[in-house]
Design a protein around this motif. Sequence first.
Motif, PDB file in Angstrom:
ATOM      1  N   ASN A  26      41.795  34.193  49.841  1.00 11.16           N
ATOM      2  CA  ASN A  26      41.319  32.815  49.983  1.00 11.16           C
ATOM      3  C   ASN A  26      40.055  32.551  49.161  1.00 11.16           C
ATOM      4  OD1 ASN A  26      43.326  31.791  51.709  1.00 11.16           O
ATOM      5  ND2 ASN A  26      42.356  32.729  53.487  1.00 11.16           N
ATOM      6  N   ARG A  27      39.157  33.530  49.134  1.00  4.97           N
ATOM      7  CA  ARG A  27      37.907  33.358  48.383  1.00  4.97           C
ATOM      8  C   ARG A  27      38.187  33.085  46.914  1.00  4.97           C
ATOM      9  NH1 ARG A  27      35.198  38.635  47.401  1.00  4.97           N
ATOM     10  NH2 ARG A  27      34.549  38.634  49.575  1.00  4.97           N
ATOM     11  N   GLN A  28      39.126  33.849  46.349  1.00  5.41           N
ATOM     12  CA  GLN A  28      39.431  33.707  44.933  1.00  5.41           C
ATOM     13  C   GLN A  28      39.892  32.276  44.619  1.00  5.41           C
ATOM     14  OE1 GLN A  28      38.711  36.672  43.610  1.00  5.41           O
ATOM     15  NE2 GLN A  28      38.956  36.048  41.492  1.00  5.41           N
ATOM     16  N   ILE A  29      40.737  31.741  45.488  1.00  2.00           N
ATOM     17  CA  ILE A  29      41.272  30.387  45.263  1.00  2.00           C
ATOM     18  C   ILE A  29      40.215  29.316  45.570  1.00  2.00           C
ATOM     19  CG2 ILE A  29      42.996  28.706  46.047  1.00  2.00           C
ATOM     20  CD1 ILE A  29      44.882  31.116  46.549  1.00  2.00           C
ATOM     21  N   ASP A  30      39.542  29.450  46.718  1.00  2.00           N
ATOM     22  CA  ASP A  30      38.609  28.398  47.153  1.00  2.00           C
ATOM     23  C   ASP A  30      37.400  28.262  46.228  1.00  2.00           C
ATOM     24  OD1 ASP A  30      40.237  27.834  49.299  1.00  2.00           O
ATOM     25  OD2 ASP A  30      39.144  29.133  50.694  1.00  2.00           O
ATOM     26  N   LEU A  31      36.783  29.384  45.884  1.00  2.00           N
ATOM     27  CA  LEU A  31      35.575  29.329  45.055  1.00  2.00           C
ATOM     28  C   LEU A  31      35.869  28.788  43.661  1.00  2.00           C
ATOM     29  CD1 LEU A  31      33.323  32.492  45.610  1.00  2.00           C
ATOM     30  CD2 LEU A  31      32.707  30.104  45.876  1.00  2.00           C
ATOM     31  N   ILE A  32      36.986  29.239  43.077  1.00  2.00           N
ATOM     32  CA  ILE A  32      37.289  28.812  41.703  1.00  2.00           C
ATOM     33  C   ILE A  32      37.665  27.338  41.659  1.00  2.00           C
ATOM     34  CG2 ILE A  32      38.823  29.163  39.723  1.00  2.00           C
ATOM     35  CD1 ILE A  32      38.928  32.120  40.453  1.00  2.00           C
ATOM     36  N   THR A  33      38.507  26.903  42.603  1.00  2.00           N
ATOM     37  CA  THR A  33      38.945  25.492  42.545  1.00  2.00           C
ATOM     38  C   THR A  33      37.776  24.534  42.760  1.00  2.00           C
ATOM     39  OG1 THR A  33      39.651  25.711  44.845  1.00  2.00           O
ATOM     40  CG2 THR A  33      41.361  25.807  43.199  1.00  2.00           C
ATOM     41  N   THR A  34      36.739  24.954  43.487  1.00  2.00           N
ATOM     42  CA  THR A  34      35.597  24.051  43.697  1.00  2.00           C
ATOM     43  C   THR A  34      34.497  24.273  42.660  1.00  2.00           C
ATOM     44  OG1 THR A  34      34.694  25.633  45.308  1.00  2.00           O
ATOM     45  CG2 THR A  34      35.963  23.781  46.176  1.00  2.00           C
ATOM     46  N   GLU A  35      34.139  25.518  42.384  1.00  2.00           N
ATOM     47  CA  GLU A  35      32.952  25.782  41.563  1.00  2.00           C
ATOM     48  C   GLU A  35      33.234  25.879  40.064  1.00  2.00           C
ATOM     49  OE1 GLU A  35      30.299  28.708  43.111  1.00  2.00           O
ATOM     50  OE2 GLU A  35      30.513  27.980  45.167  1.00  2.00           O
ATOM     51  N   LEU A  36      34.466  26.214  39.694  1.00  2.00           N
ATOM     52  CA  LEU A  36      34.779  26.266  38.263  1.00  2.00           C
ATOM     53  C   LEU A  36      35.141  24.878  37.732  1.00  2.00           C
ATOM     54  CD1 LEU A  36      35.188  28.008  35.705  1.00  2.00           C
ATOM     55  CD2 LEU A  36      37.569  28.311  36.397  1.00  2.00           C
ATOM     56  N   VAL A  84      31.757  47.681  40.501  1.00  2.00           N
ATOM     57  CA  VAL A  84      31.865  46.286  40.917  1.00  2.00           C
ATOM     58  C   VAL A  84      32.217  46.223  42.406  1.00  2.00           C
ATOM     59  CG1 VAL A  84      33.002  44.060  40.497  1.00  2.00           C
ATOM     60  CG2 VAL A  84      32.704  45.669  38.601  1.00  2.00           C
ATOM     61  N   ASP A  85      31.453  45.462  43.168  1.00  2.00           N
ATOM     62  CA  ASP A  85      31.696  45.330  44.611  1.00  2.00           C
ATOM     63  C   ASP A  85      32.416  44.017  44.897  1.00  2.00           C
ATOM     64  OD1 ASP A  85      31.748  45.309  47.339  1.00  2.00           O
ATOM     65  OD2 ASP A  85      29.570  45.320  47.629  1.00  2.00           O
ATOM     66  N   ILE A  86      33.743  44.098  45.051  1.00  2.00           N
ATOM     67  CA  ILE A  86      34.519  42.866  45.269  1.00  2.00           C
ATOM     68  C   ILE A  86      34.615  42.483  46.746  1.00  2.00           C
ATOM     69  CG2 ILE A  86      35.871  43.014  43.136  1.00  2.00           C
ATOM     70  CD1 ILE A  86      38.202  44.147  44.840  1.00  2.00           C
ATOM     71  N   THR A  87      33.884  43.201  47.607  1.00  2.00           N
ATOM     72  CA  THR A  87      33.847  42.761  49.010  1.00  2.00           C
ATOM     73  C   THR A  87      32.860  41.611  49.180  1.00  2.00           C
ATOM     74  OG1 THR A  87      32.101  44.335  49.629  1.00  2.00           O
ATOM     75  CG2 THR A  87      34.399  45.088  49.825  1.00  2.00           C
ATOM     76  N   THR A  88      32.078  41.336  48.124  1.00  2.00           N
ATOM     77  CA  THR A  88      31.120  40.224  48.165  1.00  2.00           C
ATOM     78  C   THR A  88      31.566  39.124  47.192  1.00  2.00           C
ATOM     79  OG1 THR A  88      29.698  40.931  46.339  1.00  2.00           O
ATOM     80  CG2 THR A  88      29.317  41.964  48.495  1.00  2.00           C
ATOM     81  N   GLU A  89      30.927  37.962  47.311  1.00  2.00           N
ATOM     82  CA  GLU A  89      31.224  36.834  46.415  1.00  2.00           C
ATOM     83  C   GLU A  89      30.566  36.994  45.048  1.00  2.00           C
ATOM     84  OE1 GLU A  89      29.893  33.242  48.229  1.00  2.00           O
ATOM     85  OE2 GLU A  89      31.562  33.132  49.647  1.00  2.00           O
ATOM     86  N   GLN A  90      29.587  37.906  44.953  1.00  2.00           N
ATOM     87  CA  GLN A  90      28.736  37.942  43.763  1.00  2.00           C
ATOM     88  C   GLN A  90      29.482  38.117  42.444  1.00  2.00           C
ATOM     89  OE1 GLN A  90      25.558  37.052  44.382  1.00  2.00           O
ATOM     90  NE2 GLN A  90      25.541  36.744  42.161  1.00  2.00           N
ATOM     91  N   PRO A  91      30.427  39.082  42.323  1.00  2.00           N
ATOM     92  CA  PRO A  91      31.120  39.225  41.034  1.00  2.00           C
ATOM     93  C   PRO A  91      31.856  37.952  40.607  1.00  2.00           C
ATOM     94  CG  PRO A  91      31.528  41.143  42.409  1.00  2.00           C
ATOM     95  CD  PRO A  91      30.843  40.128  43.275  1.00  2.00           C
ATOM     96  N   LEU A  92      32.461  37.265  41.565  1.00  2.00           N
ATOM     97  CA  LEU A  92      33.194  36.037  41.256  1.00  2.00           C
ATOM     98  C   LEU A  92      32.232  34.927  40.847  1.00  2.00           C
ATOM     99  CD1 LEU A  92      35.788  34.435  41.036  1.00  2.00           C
ATOM    100  CD2 LEU A  92      35.773  34.120  43.516  1.00  2.00           C
ATOM    101  N   ARG A  93      31.133  34.795  41.595  1.00  2.00           N
ATOM    102  CA  ARG A  93      30.136  33.774  41.251  1.00  2.00           C
ATOM    103  C   ARG A  93      29.533  34.054  39.864  1.00  2.00           C
ATOM    104  NH1 ARG A  93      28.867  30.129  44.964  1.00  2.00           N
ATOM    105  NH2 ARG A  93      29.406  30.505  47.136  1.00  2.00           N
ATOM    106  N   ASP A  94      29.263  35.334  39.570  1.00  2.00           N
ATOM    107  CA  ASP A  94      28.723  35.714  38.256  1.00  2.00           C
ATOM    108  C   ASP A  94      29.696  35.351  37.136  1.00  2.00           C
ATOM    109  OD1 ASP A  94      26.469  36.722  39.421  1.00  2.00           O
ATOM    110  OD2 ASP A  94      27.023  38.835  39.236  1.00  2.00           O
ATOM    111  N   THR A  95      30.983  35.566  37.398  1.00  2.00           N
ATOM    112  CA  THR A  95      32.001  35.283  36.383  1.00  2.00           C
ATOM    113  C   THR A  95      32.131  33.786  36.151  1.00  2.00           C
ATOM    114  OG1 THR A  95      33.186  37.315  36.984  1.00  2.00           O
ATOM    115  CG2 THR A  95      34.418  35.669  35.738  1.00  2.00           C
ATOM    116  N   ILE A  96      32.133  33.000  37.230  1.00  2.00           N
ATOM    117  CA  ILE A  96      32.190  31.535  37.089  1.00  2.00           C
ATOM    118  C   ILE A  96      30.961  31.040  36.321  1.00  2.00           C
ATOM    119  CG2 ILE A  96      32.085  29.346  38.367  1.00  2.00           C
ATOM    120  CD1 ILE A  96      33.781  30.754  40.573  1.00  2.00           C
ATOM    121  N   SER A  97      29.812  31.616  36.638  1.00  2.00           N
ATOM    122  CA  SER A  97      28.576  31.245  35.945  1.00  2.00           C
ATOM    123  C   SER A  97      28.669  31.595  34.457  1.00  2.00           C
ATOM    124  CB  SER A  97      27.406  31.989  36.600  1.00  2.00           C
ATOM    125  OG  SER A  97      26.233  31.807  35.864  1.00  2.00           O
ATOM    126  N   TYR A  98      29.260  32.748  34.154  1.00  2.00           N
ATOM    127  CA  TYR A  98      29.435  33.187  32.762  1.00  2.00           C
ATOM    128  C   TYR A  98      30.334  32.207  31.997  1.00  2.00           C
ATOM    129  CZ  TYR A  98      31.016  36.130  28.852  1.00  2.00           C
ATOM    130  OH  TYR A  98      31.342  36.616  27.603  1.00  2.00           O
TER     131      TYR A  98
END
Length: 603
Positions: free
Chosen positions: A268-278, A571-585
């Motif tokens: 769910n995190r992968q879908i929710d964060l990207i659809t809103t923040e990307l 890479v610690d994928i149990t947290t949001e940080q890698p995904l947020r870093d990638t969206i920011s990149y």
Amino acid sequence: MVKSLPPRSEIASEETWNLESLFASSEEFDQALATLEQDSAAFEEKYKGQASDPASVIALLQAYMKLAEQMVPVSTYSNLALSTDQTNDEAQMRASKFSSASAKISSRLSFVTSELLALPTETLEKAMEESEEFHVYLEKLIRKKQYQLHPEVEKTLAAYSSTFNAPYSLYNTTKMVDMSFDDFEVNGKSYPLSYVSFEGDWEAEPDTELRRAAFAAFSEKLKEYQHTTAKTYDTHLQTEKTTSDLRGYETVFDYLLFDQEVDRSLYNRQIDLITTELAPHMRKYAKLLQKVHGLDKMTFADLKISLDPSYDPEITVEESKKYIDEALEIMGDDYLEMVDRSYSERWIDFAQNKGKSTGAFCSSPHGYHPYILISWTGRMNEVFVLAHELGHAGHFYNANRAQNVFNARPSMYFIEAPSTMNEMLMANHLLKNSDDPKFKRWVIASIVSRTYYHNFVTHLLEGAYQRKVYERIDAGQSVNANVLNSIKRGVLEDFWGDAVEITPGAELTWMRQPHYYMGLYPYTYSAGLTISTQVSKRILNEGQPAVDEWLEVLRAGGTKSPVELAKMAGVDITTEQPLRDTISYIGELIDELVSLTEEIEGQ
């Protein structure tokens, strides 16, 4: 200019892969399949009812593993021969013959899992202690214990496996055999159209009138088949739901995520964060495309155009090798030797022909070398596609040599990390080699439009759409073309907002993706790219130590969970940080495209 596709018979052999390392002839394939059927019958007779203690469990699994190894080339040859020409009668019949035989064999061998899981867990754990080779296999088997059905039910379900796979075969037949595209006209001139030419050429055509006309003509043909395709898909979905219920999973999501070894929070995190923040970043990118191309409005049909078509040079297959060798050199001599062999030994099918599967894929049979399918258009972005597929090849080239046939394949969640890693290495290599603003803009635009748009937008929005579909199915409902069109349109409109007009035909893009027949696959592209983005940064900053750790991850295959594999790579994928870093990149890349465009236009 796009040309009509030739039949497979007219393709030069050097553009095709060589399947002779699997079987030299159809006769050899037939013999191997007959032997496999005989050996599976003999195996059942010898081992059924014999597993009782750790020693007999290990003996059973050793014999079972040999049969699994025998199955590999037969299955691979059957699939690959059909994928290059689905209009070929002989290939169709061979695939059907294998499918039927495979269902019988699976039914015959279903006792292995049933009998092992009927034993006390302590017996299996003792066998794990005594045999490192089968430790992971038994560990995963024990996880399934609560979802295992009566042995006779398992045997019956296995016998129906080819029937359960029928929707995917029907989808491919509709798409690649029955669906025939007429030429389309613009200003009195006729242009050829096919699935391959649309996805490989027309979608990225710089001429707006041609591109939009091709999209309209392509969509009209899809529309003619929407109801049959929707019914086919609904059959597949209902089969998954029934299986999920029979086995006692709480939801169809739990059933489909079980083998991925991740819980719903990661999904769910992968879908929710990207659809809103990307979304805000990608809307900015769409506006940039509109401005640079001077479009009256930005439509869905315009999203795949290059930011600067004049900097999308044509490239030959031979020239692609130089780019790929240089970009992947950092992976070491063994990896580069694999790349060289893939060209010289014809592991890659480059041809464009009628009946060939769309897109690109890599098949990596255990005990054999990988095979890559791609339809080479001569566009520079194909180098990224080929690097991607060679990432899959490099993954299994390493994993298959280090692990047995049971342990080589990791969770689907992780499967796209090594492939997208190679795209990042390609991009980093190209960026290092030029300070020219136009070239730099072209490279960054390629990363955004090819690597991130494809994996973080196209596939992720497929994942968002797919989640809504499964929510309906889980609630006991079904789907038809109107429902699927409505869901797809809604997902696209939510993501693109007022930056992009979702033109008629955009809602039909659900018909184009075979991944929907492979469980919860689409979202894993962004999951893999999240991991590879972070690791590629490490390789850029740390060099060899990060490369060595990544190669260890590749060799680990399926012996670790996705969380453990990512951790091995830092890479610690149990947290949001890698995904947020990638969206920011991604946001930083798009901002750089905007500033480079201003610099270029101001010169």
